[in-house]
Enzyme design. Structure first.
Site, PDB file in Angstrom:
ATOM      1  N   ASP A 261      23.511  69.125  17.227  1.00  0.00           N
ATOM      2  CA  ASP A 261      22.753  67.997  17.782  1.00  0.00           C
ATOM      3  C   ASP A 261      21.856  67.458  16.694  1.00  0.00           C
ATOM      4  O   ASP A 261      21.467  68.183  15.769  1.00  0.00           O
ATOM      5  CB  ASP A 261      21.898  68.433  18.982  1.00  0.00           C
TER       6      ASP A 261
ATOM      7  N   CYS B 196      37.186  51.767  13.046  1.00  0.00           N
ATOM      8  CA  CYS B 196      36.474  52.232  14.242  1.00  0.00           C
ATOM      9  C   CYS B 196      36.907  51.440  15.469  1.00  0.00           C
ATOM     10  O   CYS B 196      37.070  50.216  15.418  1.00  0.00           O
ATOM     11  CB  CYS B 196      34.965  52.095  14.036  1.00  0.00           C
TER      12      CYS B 196
ATOM     13  N   CYS C  47      32.508  47.546  17.226  1.00  0.00           N
ATOM     14  CA  CYS C  47      33.448  47.139  16.175  1.00  0.00           C
ATOM     15  C   CYS C  47      34.591  46.299  16.734  1.00  0.00           C
ATOM     16  O   CYS C  47      35.170  45.473  16.022  1.00  0.00           O
ATOM     17  CB  CYS C  47      33.991  48.364  15.450  1.00  0.00           C
TER      18      CYS C  47
ATOM     19  N   HIS D 187      27.266  52.224  18.103  1.00  0.00           N
ATOM     20  CA  HIS D 187      28.261  52.467  17.051  1.00  0.00           C
ATOM     21  C   HIS D 187      28.082  53.853  16.440  1.00  0.00           C
ATOM     22  O   HIS D 187      29.048  54.609  16.295  1.00  0.00           O
ATOM     23  CB  HIS D 187      28.192  51.411  15.950  1.00  0.00           C
TER      24      HIS D 187
ATOM     25  N   ASP E  65      16.459  71.679  25.495  1.00  0.00           N
ATOM     26  CA  ASP E  65      15.763  72.429  24.464  1.00  0.00           C
ATOM     27  C   ASP E  65      14.500  73.028  25.098  1.00  0.00           C
ATOM     28  O   ASP E  65      13.904  72.437  25.986  1.00  0.00           O
ATOM     29  CB  ASP E  65      15.406  71.498  23.307  1.00  0.00           C
TER      30      ASP E  65
ATOM     31  N   CYS F   7      35.116  51.548  18.389  1.00  0.00           N
ATOM     32  CA  CYS F   7      33.990  51.515  19.328  1.00  0.00           C
ATOM     33  C   CYS F   7      33.827  50.108  19.896  1.00  0.00           C
ATOM     34  O   CYS F   7      34.346  49.132  19.348  1.00  0.00           O
ATOM     35  CB  CYS F   7      32.703  51.971  18.645  1.00  0.00           C
TER      36      CYS F   7
END
Length: 376
Positions: free
Chosen positions: A271, A309, A314, A340, A89, A311
């Site tokens: 974003d 999920c 999880c 997560h 940015d 991930c």
């Protein structure tokens, strides 16, 4: 280069080809402001959970450790270890939101550092030079971020100045990319659409900056407090004037439902700090809505955060354990929660792309825009 693979009304499924890899779009860019995710995740964690683009900030990295040091270390990708594309940015938003005192002139902005108060000057050329030192894949143009609402006269004046600054950004980047010792001689430049919540200013501004044939186009100055209806209206207003053969980036957005809505209106890149910021306070995203893991009802809950999920959190941990970590003020609570939430956002983009591929994104969008933002 942007390659459009498929469209469903205004929603776009594509590939964004960069010097540092091809990005499948729509895509969520994970925000590592100072070269790291707040919540103790590093670049290798990001790659493990499906992050395609890491976003870092010019203003913060210029203040510390300093862009010259990052250049000495081989650039932001080598410095952080992230092997994919990195977007920086420009620092414009931070200059206008964090700096203590600032003075805007045609040349640029003089402001005081929010860290120690020392005076800094940044204009289009300075922002481009800092981002060249960082060696990012994509550099954002230096723009003026105006508060919403703003008087129309000032919004129009700011638009014209941002357009003039964009021309200077392009010229300076072309000069820097031609130098023999530039880290990334193929650095890309995105322009930023401004105009507050005035549709005609936004459309005119997009038409003007599209003439510069940049590598991509962002919609800035939204998600700063205005009603979401205004944001969606502006996206729809400028979409017809954004080049169809370039990626479109909605800056600083947003919630899962904001992303669903943005994709439906033709946005490719997003974003936001929301997934990591909310995670650090125990607010976790699931396909059924948002849970607050601090609630007492999770004290004896031996299920994962989200049964759907996959991930790492999880797969391995329970809600009861995560709640305990927050109550005990263990640092691990933030790390697991941020992991997560970022996985959730990246996987949501996988689902969006899959439904665009299958031609049934509208059904998915209509179903989940009523679910993802609700509090459980």
């Amino acid at each position: 280069m942007y390659k459009l693979l498929k469209k469903e009304q205004n929603a776009r499924r594509g590939e964004f080809i960069t010097p540092h890899g091809t990005v499948q779009t729509p895509c969520f860019m994970n925000v590592a402001t100072c070269g790291a995710i707040k919540g103790a995740l590093d670049a290798y964690d990001l790659m493990d959970i499906g992050c395609q683009i890491q976003l870092c900030n010019t203003y913060h990295l210029h203040l510390r450790p300093g862009d010259e040091l990052v250049r000495e270390m081989g650039g932001i990708r080598r410095f952080t270890g992230f092997t994919g594309p990195v977007l920086t940015d420009s620092g414009g938003f931070q200059v206008f939101s964090l700096a203590k005192l600032r003075n805007i002139k045609e040349e640029g902005v003089t402001f005081q550092s929010h860290i120690d108060g020392h005076r800094i000057f940044m204009g289009p050329e300075e922002s481009m030079r800092i981002q060249s030192n960082l060696g990012s894949t994509i550099a954002m143009a230096f723009d003026e971020c105006v508060e919403n609402p703003a008087p129309r006269a000032y919004a129009e004046q700011s638009c014209r100045r941002t357009e003039r600054w964009l021309v200077r950004c392009k010229e300076e980047m072309e000069r820097l990319n031609a130098l023999p010792d530039t880290l990334n001689k193929k650095q890309m430049l995105f322009g930023i659409n401004q105009g507050c919540v005035f549709d005609d200013l936004r459309m005119e501004n997009m038409q003007r900056i599209a003439e510069l044939d940049l590598d991509g186009y962002a919609i800035g100055g939204l998600a700063v407090g205005e009603p979401t209806e205004d944001m969606y209206r502006i996206i729809s207003a400028v979409e017809p004037y954004a080049p169809a053969d370039k990626p479109r980036y909605l800056m600083g957005v947003g919630t899962p439902v904001n992303i669903l809505e943005g994709v439906w209106r033709g946005v490719d890149l997003f974003d936001c700090v929301m997934p990591s910021r909310n995670a650090r306070h125990g607010h976790l995203f699931t396909m059924d809505g948002i849970i607050n893991i601090n609630n007492a009802k999770y004290e004896h809950d031996d299920t994962p955060i989200d049964a759907a999920c996959d991930c790492p959190v999880c797969r391995k941990h329970t809600r009861a354990y995560l709640r305990h970590l927050f109550k005990a003020k263990e640092m691990l609570a933030m790390r697991l929660s941020v992991m997560h939430n970022l996985y959730f956002y990246n996987h949501l983009m996988v689902l969006i792309r899959a439904h665009l591929d299958a031609g049934d994104y509208e059904r998915f969008y209509l179903q989940y825009r009523e679910i993802l933002d609700r509090r459980i």
